[in-house]
Design a protein around this motif. Structure first.
Motif, PDB file in Angstrom:
ATOM      1  N   HIS A  82      29.745  58.098  13.687  1.00  0.00           N
ATOM      2  CA  HIS A  82      27.897  57.305  12.855  1.00  0.00           C
ATOM      3  C   HIS A  82      27.551  56.501  13.603  1.00  0.00           C
ATOM      4  CE1 HIS A  82      31.541  58.409   9.520  1.00  0.00           C
ATOM      5  NE2 HIS A  82      31.107  59.607   9.815  1.00  0.00           N
ATOM      6  N   ARG A  83      27.546  56.617  14.963  1.00  0.00           N
ATOM      7  CA  ARG A  83      26.141  55.738  15.452  1.00  0.00           C
ATOM      8  C   ARG A  83      25.818  56.915  15.748  1.00  0.00           C
ATOM      9  NH1 ARG A  83      28.469  52.131  20.346  1.00  0.00           N
ATOM     10  NH2 ARG A  83      26.605  50.474  19.880  1.00  0.00           N
ATOM     11  N   PHE A  84      24.301  56.029  16.616  1.00  0.00           N
ATOM     12  CA  PHE A  84      22.732  57.173  16.565  1.00  0.00           C
ATOM     13  C   PHE A  84      21.975  56.354  17.798  1.00  0.00           C
ATOM     14  CE2 PHE A  84      19.292  56.470  14.556  1.00  0.00           C
ATOM     15  CZ  PHE A  84      19.946  55.603  13.943  1.00  0.00           C
ATOM     16  N   ALA A  85      21.537  56.587  18.361  1.00  0.00           N
ATOM     17  CA  ALA A  85      20.191  56.352  19.141  1.00  0.00           C
ATOM     18  C   ALA A  85      19.127  57.094  18.931  1.00  0.00           C
ATOM     19  CB  ALA A  85      20.617  56.911  21.008  1.00  0.00           C
ATOM     20  N   LEU A  86      18.069  55.901  18.847  1.00  0.00           N
ATOM     21  CA  LEU A  86      16.919  56.443  18.038  1.00  0.00           C
ATOM     22  C   LEU A  86      16.661  57.316  19.517  1.00  0.00           C
ATOM     23  CD1 LEU A  86      14.724  56.947  15.994  1.00  0.00           C
ATOM     24  CD2 LEU A  86      13.821  54.888  16.026  1.00  0.00           C
ATOM     25  N   THR A  87      15.615  58.440  19.700  1.00  0.00           N
ATOM     26  CA  THR A  87      14.640  58.457  20.675  1.00  0.00           C
ATOM     27  C   THR A  87      13.882  59.230  20.533  1.00  0.00           C
ATOM     28  OG1 THR A  87      15.528  60.872  21.314  1.00  0.00           O
ATOM     29  CG2 THR A  87      16.870  58.827  22.259  1.00  0.00           C
ATOM     30  N   ILE A  88      12.313  58.832  21.091  1.00  0.00           N
ATOM     31  CA  ILE A  88      10.518  59.480  20.871  1.00  0.00           C
ATOM     32  C   ILE A  88      10.230  60.401  22.045  1.00  0.00           C
ATOM     33  CG2 ILE A  88       8.645  58.614  20.726  1.00  0.00           C
ATOM     34  CD1 ILE A  88      10.226  56.757  18.483  1.00  0.00           C
ATOM     35  N   ASP A  89       9.863  60.729  22.185  1.00  0.00           N
ATOM     36  CA  ASP A  89       9.329  61.994  23.745  1.00  0.00           C
ATOM     37  C   ASP A  89       8.089  62.096  23.647  1.00  0.00           C
ATOM     38  OD1 ASP A  89      11.829  64.525  23.183  1.00  0.00           O
ATOM     39  OD2 ASP A  89      12.041  62.094  23.826  1.00  0.00           O
ATOM     40  N   ASP A  90       7.012  61.651  24.660  1.00  0.00           N
ATOM     41  CA  ASP A  90       6.090  62.077  25.093  1.00  0.00           C
ATOM     42  C   ASP A  90       5.335  61.158  25.371  1.00  0.00           C
ATOM     43  OD1 ASP A  90       7.077  64.692  24.670  1.00  0.00           O
ATOM     44  OD2 ASP A  90       5.800  65.229  23.347  1.00  0.00           O
ATOM     45  N   GLY A  91       4.745  60.488  23.626  1.00  0.00           N
ATOM     46  CA  GLY A  91       3.534  59.536  23.734  1.00  0.00           C
ATOM     47  C   GLY A  91       1.917  60.176  23.474  1.00  0.00           C
ATOM     48  N   VAL A  92       1.988  61.209  22.929  1.00  0.00           N
ATOM     49  CA  VAL A  92       1.069  61.632  23.246  1.00  0.00           C
ATOM     50  C   VAL A  92      -0.373  60.481  22.788  1.00  0.00           C
ATOM     51  CG1 VAL A  92      -0.927  63.859  22.359  1.00  0.00           C
ATOM     52  CG2 VAL A  92       2.368  63.836  22.737  1.00  0.00           C
ATOM     53  N   SER A  93       0.078  60.291  21.525  1.00  0.00           N
ATOM     54  CA  SER A  93      -0.915  59.275  20.447  1.00  0.00           C
ATOM     55  C   SER A  93      -0.696  58.483  21.038  1.00  0.00           C
ATOM     56  CB  SER A  93      -0.863  59.223  19.053  1.00  0.00           C
ATOM     57  OG  SER A  93      -1.247  58.781  18.447  1.00  0.00           O
ATOM     58  N   THR A  94      -2.062  57.351  21.648  1.00  0.00           N
ATOM     59  CA  THR A  94      -1.891  55.734  21.678  1.00  0.00           C
ATOM     60  C   THR A  94      -1.421  55.269  20.649  1.00  0.00           C
ATOM     61  OG1 THR A  94      -2.927  55.968  24.051  1.00  0.00           O
ATOM     62  CG2 THR A  94      -2.367  53.944  22.620  1.00  0.00           C
ATOM     63  N   GLU A  95      -1.730  55.426  19.599  1.00  0.00           N
ATOM     64  CA  GLU A  95      -1.992  54.359  18.425  1.00  0.00           C
ATOM     65  C   GLU A  95      -0.589  54.797  17.586  1.00  0.00           C
ATOM     66  OE1 GLU A  95      -3.863  55.281  13.948  1.00  0.00           O
ATOM     67  OE2 GLU A  95      -4.273  56.529  14.735  1.00  0.00           O
ATOM     68  N   VAL A  96       0.439  56.326  17.538  1.00  0.00           N
ATOM     69  CA  VAL A  96       0.946  56.359  17.077  1.00  0.00           C
ATOM     70  C   VAL A  96       2.486  55.478  18.530  1.00  0.00           C
ATOM     71  CG1 VAL A  96       2.921  57.588  16.417  1.00  0.00           C
ATOM     72  CG2 VAL A  96       1.082  58.668  16.032  1.00  0.00           C
ATOM     73  N   LEU A  97       2.370  55.644  18.995  1.00  0.00           N
ATOM     74  CA  LEU A  97       3.107  54.638  20.297  1.00  0.00           C
ATOM     75  C   LEU A  97       2.943  53.163  20.126  1.00  0.00           C
ATOM     76  CD1 LEU A  97       5.094  54.456  22.345  1.00  0.00           C
ATOM     77  CD2 LEU A  97       3.177  54.636  24.237  1.00  0.00           C
ATOM     78  N   ASP A  98       1.942  52.656  20.124  1.00  0.00           N
ATOM     79  CA  ASP A  98       1.734  51.357  19.442  1.00  0.00           C
ATOM     80  C   ASP A  98       2.273  50.942  18.423  1.00  0.00           C
ATOM     81  OD1 ASP A  98      -0.255  48.999  20.227  1.00  0.00           O
ATOM     82  OD2 ASP A  98      -0.446  49.213  18.287  1.00  0.00           O
ATOM     83  N   ALA A  99       2.566  52.019  17.333  1.00  0.00           N
ATOM     84  CA  ALA A  99       2.852  51.311  15.695  1.00  0.00           C
ATOM     85  C   ALA A  99       4.426  52.028  15.987  1.00  0.00           C
ATOM     86  CB  ALA A  99       2.984  52.527  15.018  1.00  0.00           C
ATOM     87  N   TYR A 100       4.802  52.686  17.398  1.00  0.00           N
ATOM     88  CA  TYR A 100       6.319  52.596  16.821  1.00  0.00           C
ATOM     89  C   TYR A 100       7.016  50.549  17.565  1.00  0.00           C
ATOM     90  CZ  TYR A 100       8.023  57.091  16.017  1.00  0.00           C
ATOM     91  OH  TYR A 100       8.253  58.757  15.387  1.00  0.00           O
ATOM     92  N   VAL A 101       6.254  50.473  18.914  1.00  0.00           N
ATOM     93  CA  VAL A 101       6.553  49.372  19.575  1.00  0.00           C
ATOM     94  C   VAL A 101       6.693  48.466  18.481  1.00  0.00           C
ATOM     95  CG1 VAL A 101       5.817  47.971  21.284  1.00  0.00           C
ATOM     96  CG2 VAL A 101       5.507  50.181  21.992  1.00  0.00           C
ATOM     97  N   ASP A 102       5.291  48.446  17.286  1.00  0.00           N
ATOM     98  CA  ASP A 102       4.942  47.377  16.202  1.00  0.00           C
ATOM     99  C   ASP A 102       6.176  47.084  16.056  1.00  0.00           C
ATOM    100  OD1 ASP A 102       3.209  46.080  17.259  1.00  0.00           O
ATOM    101  OD2 ASP A 102       1.365  47.411  16.454  1.00  0.00           O
ATOM    102  N   PHE A 103       6.828  48.613  15.100  1.00  0.00           N
ATOM    103  CA  PHE A 103       8.380  49.070  13.809  1.00  0.00           C
ATOM    104  C   PHE A 103       9.021  48.257  14.655  1.00  0.00           C
ATOM    105  CE2 PHE A 103      11.615  51.932  13.517  1.00  0.00           C
ATOM    106  CZ  PHE A 103      11.776  51.001  11.957  1.00  0.00           C
ATOM    107  N   PHE A 104       9.633  48.655  16.048  1.00  0.00           N
ATOM    108  CA  PHE A 104      10.811  48.120  17.077  1.00  0.00           C
ATOM    109  C   PHE A 104      11.297  46.784  16.866  1.00  0.00           C
ATOM    110  CE2 PHE A 104      10.417  52.546  18.817  1.00  0.00           C
ATOM    111  CZ  PHE A 104      11.461  53.077  18.031  1.00  0.00           C
TER     112      PHE A 104
END
Length: 228
Positions: A82-104
């Motif tokens: 019941h443990r998981f790791a959240l993983t995100i690939d690529d980095g196509v969109s700067t806007e979305v990557l920036d939003a992920y960083v803010d979220f984390f």
């Protein structure tokens, strides 16, 4: 942070493209190949016995938020945890990557990015992301330089893809992705595993489920994918 809050925040913070690896959003289980360790992580939830017994009572999910220098080092090697790791690939969109960083940052969550260095996003977000990498909150893994299917590449071409990306990670963030490697599209076989293993990438990281953000989706669709 409880599971419901996590899902709501993730749905709100993710609404456009970042990852192209998940393809059709199907479940991909890591193969067990001799001499090669497949690390069971993913941008989804490991399935547990409680969920199988009662679909209305999902298991308690432990988000990895502490306990070690990286996200993947503290993930169990067995399905059904019941443990998981959240993983995100690529980095196509700067806007979305920036939003992920803010979220984390806001949620104080650990995560692993599998980087394609060809995208400018990784350089643009470096001022915000680098301190998180240095502290161990965020882990960076190697996803090749520009996301080809390595099944179609020669050994020399695979080497160039991984080493070029590794050089980018060292120069930009001062860290190595090695030994963690996520093959684009999940494509790999015994031949490519031998090549990547000889380069020191002997932990091929697959995934059990996807939030399906390789195209624009609604928050409701994201939450539904996460619950699945």
């Amino acid at each position: 942070m409880d599971r419901r809050t996590f899902l709501a925040l993730l749905a709100a913070g993710t609404a456009t493209t970042l990852s192209s690896c998940a393809g059709g959003g199907g479940t991909i289980r890591p193969p067990q190949l001799a001499g090669h360790r497949a690390v069971p992580s993913g941008a989804g939830f490991a399935r547990g016995s409680a969920q199988a017994e009662n679909a209305d009572a999902p298991p308690v999910i432990e988000v990895i938020t502490s306990g070690g220098p990286t996200s993947l080092d503290h993930l169990p090697d067995r399905p059904g945890s019941h443990r998981f790791a959240l993983t995100i690939d690529d980095g196509v969109s700067t806007e979305v990557l920036d939003a992920y960083v803010d979220f984390f940052t806001a949620a104080n969550l650990r995560a692993t990015f599998f980087v394609n260095g060809v995208y400018d996003s990784w350089t643009v977000v470096r001022p915000k992301l680098a301190p998180m990498v240095e502290s161990g909150q965020v882990q960076l893994g190697n996803h090749t330089w520009n996301h080809p299917s390595i099944l179609k590449l020669s050994a020399a071409q695979i080497t160039d893809q991984l080493e070029r990306n590794e050089t980018f990670l060292r120069r930009t963030y001062g860290v190595a992705g090695r030994p963690y490697f996520r093959p684009p599209y999940g494509d790999h076989d015994a031949r490519t595993d031998a090549v990547t293993g000889d380069l020191g990438f002997d932990r091929t990281v697959m995934w059990y489920g996807s939030l399906g953000d390789s195209s624009i989706v609604t928050p409701a669709q994201l939450v539904a994918a996460a619950r699945q």
